[in-house]
Scaffold this motif. Structure first.
Motif, PDB file in Angstrom:
ATOM      1  N   ASN A 118       0.810  -1.219   0.000  1.00 26.37           N
ATOM      2  CA  ASN A 118       0.000   0.000   0.000  1.00 26.37           C
ATOM      3  C   ASN A 118       0.843   1.268   0.000  1.00 26.37           C
ATOM      4  OD1 ASN A 118      -2.626  -1.375   0.293  1.00 26.37           O
ATOM      5  ND2 ASN A 118      -1.793  -1.997   2.270  1.00 26.37           N
ATOM      6  N   PHE A 154     -11.860 -12.540  -4.745  1.00 26.76           N
ATOM      7  CA  PHE A 154     -10.410 -12.493  -4.525  1.00 26.76           C
ATOM      8  C   PHE A 154      -9.778 -11.187  -4.991  1.00 26.76           C
ATOM      9  CE2 PHE A 154     -11.471 -17.065  -5.297  1.00 26.76           C
ATOM     10  CZ  PHE A 154     -11.412 -17.438  -3.959  1.00 26.76           C
ATOM     11  N   GLY A 155     -10.574 -10.192  -5.347  1.00 18.48           N
ATOM     12  CA  GLY A 155     -10.018  -8.906  -5.739  1.00 18.48           C
ATOM     13  C   GLY A 155     -10.878  -8.216  -6.777  1.00 18.48           C
ATOM     14  N   GLN A 156     -10.693  -6.904  -6.893  1.00 13.42           N
ATOM     15  CA  GLN A 156     -11.518  -6.124  -7.810  1.00 13.42           C
ATOM     16  C   GLN A 156     -11.114  -6.328  -9.263  1.00 13.42           C
ATOM     17  OE1 GLN A 156     -11.380  -2.040  -6.486  1.00 13.42           O
ATOM     18  NE2 GLN A 156     -12.875  -2.398  -4.853  1.00 13.42           N
ATOM     19  N   THR A 157      -9.829  -6.558  -9.510  1.00  9.25           N
ATOM     20  CA  THR A 157      -9.342  -6.716 -10.879  1.00  9.25           C
ATOM     21  C   THR A 157      -8.714  -8.098 -11.040  1.00  9.25           C
ATOM     22  OG1 THR A 157      -7.118  -5.873 -10.446  1.00  9.25           O
ATOM     23  CG2 THR A 157      -8.848  -4.246 -10.936  1.00  9.25           C
ATOM     24  N   GLN A 212      -5.733  -8.643 -12.023  1.00  8.52           N
ATOM     25  CA  GLN A 212      -4.398  -8.590 -11.425  1.00  8.52           C
ATOM     26  C   GLN A 212      -4.468  -8.756  -9.916  1.00  8.52           C
ATOM     27  OE1 GLN A 212      -1.347  -8.353 -13.205  1.00  8.52           O
ATOM     28  NE2 GLN A 212      -0.725  -9.072 -11.171  1.00  8.52           N
ATOM     29  N   ASP A 213      -5.443  -8.130  -9.277  1.00  7.10           N
ATOM     30  CA  ASP A 213      -5.612  -8.280  -7.826  1.00  7.10           C
ATOM     31  C   ASP A 213      -5.827  -9.750  -7.467  1.00  7.10           C
ATOM     32  OD1 ASP A 213      -5.389  -5.562  -7.454  1.00  7.10           O
ATOM     33  OD2 ASP A 213      -7.553  -5.205  -7.370  1.00  7.10           O
ATOM     34  N   ARG A 214      -6.631 -10.439  -8.273  1.00  3.79           N
ATOM     35  CA  ARG A 214      -6.947 -11.842  -7.983  1.00  3.79           C
ATOM     36  C   ARG A 214      -5.732 -12.737  -8.201  1.00  3.79           C
ATOM     37  NH1 ARG A 214     -12.083 -10.777 -11.803  1.00  3.79           N
ATOM     38  NH2 ARG A 214     -13.036  -9.203 -10.457  1.00  3.79           N
ATOM     39  N   ASP A 245      -2.661 -11.763  -7.889  1.00  6.79           N
ATOM     40  CA  ASP A 245      -1.773 -11.467  -6.756  1.00  6.79           C
ATOM     41  C   ASP A 245      -2.239 -12.202  -5.505  1.00  6.79           C
ATOM     42  OD1 ASP A 245      -0.274  -9.813  -8.382  1.00  6.79           O
ATOM     43  OD2 ASP A 245      -1.181  -7.958  -7.646  1.00  6.79           O
ATOM     44  N   ALA A 246      -3.549 -12.234  -5.294  1.00  6.77           N
ATOM     45  CA  ALA A 246      -4.092 -12.916  -4.119  1.00  6.77           C
ATOM     46  C   ALA A 246      -3.754 -14.398  -4.143  1.00  6.77           C
ATOM     47  CB  ALA A 246      -5.606 -12.719  -4.050  1.00  6.77           C
ATOM     48  N   GLY A 272      -1.845 -14.859  -0.922  1.00  8.08           N
ATOM     49  CA  GLY A 272      -2.880 -14.907   0.103  1.00  8.08           C
ATOM     50  C   GLY A 272      -2.806 -16.043   1.086  1.00  8.08           C
ATOM     51  N   ASP A 279      -8.887 -19.099   3.657  1.00 13.79           N
ATOM     52  CA  ASP A 279      -7.840 -18.091   3.619  1.00 13.79           C
ATOM     53  C   ASP A 279      -6.781 -18.390   4.670  1.00 13.79           C
ATOM     54  OD1 ASP A 279      -8.821 -17.229   6.085  1.00 13.79           O
ATOM     55  OD2 ASP A 279      -9.797 -15.448   5.264  1.00 13.79           O
TER      56      ASP A 279
END
Length: 699
Positions: free
Chosen positions: A150, A314-317, A319-321, A323-324, A328, A562
């Motif tokens: 972040n 798992f994420g908004q995009t 790429q986020d998913r 990465d998760a 994660g 998770d």
């Protein structure tokens, strides 16, 4: 005086204000004067505590298992790390890291002010930047800041900058954390975030990477060796770095432990003489790293990643998913059944070997959940080069589930199922009769060899066996083209297309997608299976029919938890009614005919795959064969109340190649044998018969 002061309450106060002045004044003040400066600034800092440190979840390994929850398929990670509790870490390791990095860890309040003054005086006299005096808590802060996704890239760089500003930031946060967490919790967090070299982040990864054992099993010599390398993990690396330097650091750590009296001098001496028994382990990472003896699992794994990238949980995009998945720390128990997967691969190879340009992708799905039991093809899931410039036997293309450049393959008469369902839904009955001619002139314009008087004019492949009065039962059983094209004319091809889409058929080829849109009303050839599909889509569509018309999205998992052990909703089946139960049961009743079974109303009189019923040994099954023009592809899809499976023989690189020629019976048998093996030991479940009303008067 200072010793009592530093070990008391005020030693837990923030020191950023102190040090901002001390950093400038250290050269001019002797040690006693500096102590007075510290005392004067403490009260101000005590009343202005630092902001809370944002502590993101450590990046951790995601582990992927087969449906037994024990058989490891692979892992996903950017950093090899798995957080563990302090009780899961050897007490030797806990003592060794404290002795190595922060002997006064249990006495100070996050910042060891004795060491700070000593370091500032020393650094001021030497003219060097701030160094030394870093407690375990401060080191933990540094690791948090440099890994926090972040933060801006510059702030993460600043977290390791060699200057007084970085030290001050660490100290402010360290004092705050010491108030917030117990010493045991800080130690646990530090051991789970520290880098130990060799790609190992945290003590669990380090223990397994260097010694192939859990961190709770570390011996005193092993713990001292690991504790010694954290200051220079890539250089003082006993596996791939300077082993002598690593041993020297081990000697230092053992000496520090003896000095702290957490071990005796005799224990230190014995541990220092212990041989270094490094057993490096490499942790599989991603789908190409599945066990070599099971590289076919890679195709299932590949589909899992494709599915994961489409899950908003798992994420908004995308790429986020992605990465998760790699960070994660999820525990994924997939729906892949190793026994069924092995059978599917064996049966695929029985039709075409690894050395064939032809492919037989095969999928197995559970009706009522959409869970995928197997995905196999006669290819190695591998990035290894292929001989002679061909595209086989090594490939990572998604032959079974599609996408990633794979649009699918035409599956011929298996699409007659969608026309039949749409016709039943429109009010027609199974007894709907038509005197099927050898050729049928339709209402759709066409030219060329397939036209009659300027209209599309399809024909039957075997007129002597197919022509004549037919109903849905024997029209489906004998795969009579002209019957189903006529039936499609009655209801409109757009209804058959819509039915296929309701049952999960995806038109990946742009030309098919265009026809399925506004042009569907004129897509008369749709019922003959000219659109590309995949074995997974086809098996899942028939699975919905086998589940009383309840369609479920394809699902490659049984459960997902998770890093904290919470279950994820994405693992739950996503199902919905697609067709009414009586309509589904009626279609299944007709689908008993192709496989040599008998309908509930005794109306089957011949089928295109009679060997299937024999292979199943009396277990109820329905299904459909599909051949495209000139046997370019050959398909069979079978469904039981418990499992559905489909396979399509095709040449993925050359659609005009006659991949299906001469293998029709082999493809049928491959699917049937796979289902039979998968269902061995399971109870026999019968199909529910449809109502007499939907069967019609002749039924």
């Amino acid at each position: 005086m200072f010793d009592r002061f530093f070990s008391g309450k005020l030693s837990r106060l923030a020191v950023s204000g102190i040090l901002s002045g001390a950093a400038l004044a250290v050269a001019a003040f002797p040690a006693v004067g500096l102590g007075g400066l510290i005392v004067n600034r403490v009260t101000y800092i005590y009343n202005h505590p630092p902001d809370d440190l944002h502590i993101p979840q450590n990046a951790q390994i995601t582990r992927v298992y087969a449906n037994d929850g024990k058989t490891l398929i692979t892992n996903f990670y950017d950093e090899r790390r798995s957080d563990v509790s302090l009780s899961a870490i050897s007490p030797w390791m806990q003592k060794a890291i404290v002795a190595s990095e922060d002997t006064r860890f249990y006495q100070h309040g996050g910042v060891d002010l004795r060491s700070v003054i000593r370091a500032f005086v020393s650094n001021g006299q030497g003219g060097n930047a701030q160094q030394g005096a870093s407690t375990l808590t401060m080191q933990y802060v540094r690791n948090v800041l440099k890994e926090d996704p972040n933060l801006s890239p510059q702030r993460r760089v600043d977290a390791t900058a060699n200057n007084a500003g970085r030290k001050i930031t660490e100290m402010r946060y360290a004092i705050s954390l010491d108030k917030k967490f117990s010493k045991q919790e800080i130690l646990r967090r530090y051991l789970n975030i520290a880098y130990f070299g060799n790609g190992a982040y945290g003590i669990d990864a380090a223990s397994r990477s260097y010694f192939s054992k859990a961190p709770g099993q570390l011996t005193l010599p092993e713990a001292a060796l690991l504790a010694g390398i954290v200051q220079s993990p890539d250089v003082d690396n006993p596996a791939f770095g300077d082993r002598n330097a690593a041993l020297a650091r081990r000697t230092y750590v053992l000496g520090a432990m003896a000095k702290m009296k957490v071990i005796t001098p005799a224990q230190a001496a014995a541990a220092d003489k212990a041989p270094v028994d490094i057993k490096v382990s490499v942790l599989p990472n991603n789908c190409t790293a599945v066990p070599k003896q099971h590289n076919d699992w890679g195709y299932f794994c590949d589909y899992l990643t494709q599915w994961w990238a489409n899950q908003p949980e798992f994420g908004q995009t995308v790429q986020d998913r992605e990465d998760a998945l790699k960070e994660g720390g999820y525990t994924i128990v997939t729906s892949m059944d190793p026994k069924t997967q092995a059978s599917a691969l064996s049966n695929s190879l029985s039709v075409y070997g690894y050395g064939s340009p032809m492919a037989l992708p095969l999928a197995v799905v559970q009706p009522g959940t959409g869970r995928i039991a197997a995905m196999a093809v006669n290819r190695h899931y591998s990035l290894d080069p292929n001989p002679g410039g061909v595209s086989y036997p090594n490939s990572t293309a998604q032959f079974i589930g599609g996408d990633g450049g794979i649009q699918g393959y035409p599956s011929g008469s298996t699409f007659k199922m969608f026309t039949m369902l749409a016709a039943l839904e429109s009010g027609k009955t199974l007894s709907t009769e038509f005197n099927s001619p050898a050729k049928l002139q339709t209402k759709w314009y066409a030219n060329g060899s397939s036209s009659c008087n300027g209209y599309w004019c399809p024909g039957n492949d075997n007129p002597s066996w197919m022509d004549g009065p037919r109903t849905m039962w024997n029209g489906f059983g004998r795969s009579v083209n002209t019957y189903f094209v006529w039936l499609e004319e009655q209801i409109g091809p757009e209804q058959a297309v819509a039915m296929a889409q309701r049952l999960g058929i995806t038109f990946r080829a742009p030309a098919d997608a265009e026809l399925a849109g506004v042009k569907a009303i004129n897509w008369g050839s749709f019922t003959l299976g000219v659109a590309d599909t995949t074995p997974l889509d086809l098996a899942n569509a028939y699975a919905a029919v086998g589940a009383d018309g309840r369609y479920c999205d394809p699902l490659p998992v049984l459960s997902i938890k998770d890093a904290g052990g919470a279950s994820m909703a994405a693992a739950n089946p996503n199902c919905r009614p697609a067709v009414a139960p009586d309509i589904a049961r009626a279609a299944l009743d007709a689908a008993r005919c192709p496989v040599g079974e008998q309908s509930a109303f005794g109306r089957c009189d011949g089928g295109t795959a009679p060997e299937v019923g024999s292979i199943m040994g009396g277990r109820p099954i329905a299904g459909k064969t599909g051949s495209t023009e000139n046997n370019a592809t050959e398909t069979f899809v079978g469904v039981t109340p418990q499992l559905a499976a489909a396979a399509i023989a095709a040449d993925p690189d050359n659609p005009s190649d006659l991949a299906g020629e001469g293998v029709s019976s082999s493809v049928n048998s491959a699917v049937a044998h796979t289902l039979n093996t998968a269902l061995t030991g399971q109870p026999v479940v019968n199909f529910q018969p449809p109502s007499a009303a939907i069967a019609g008067a002749a039924g």
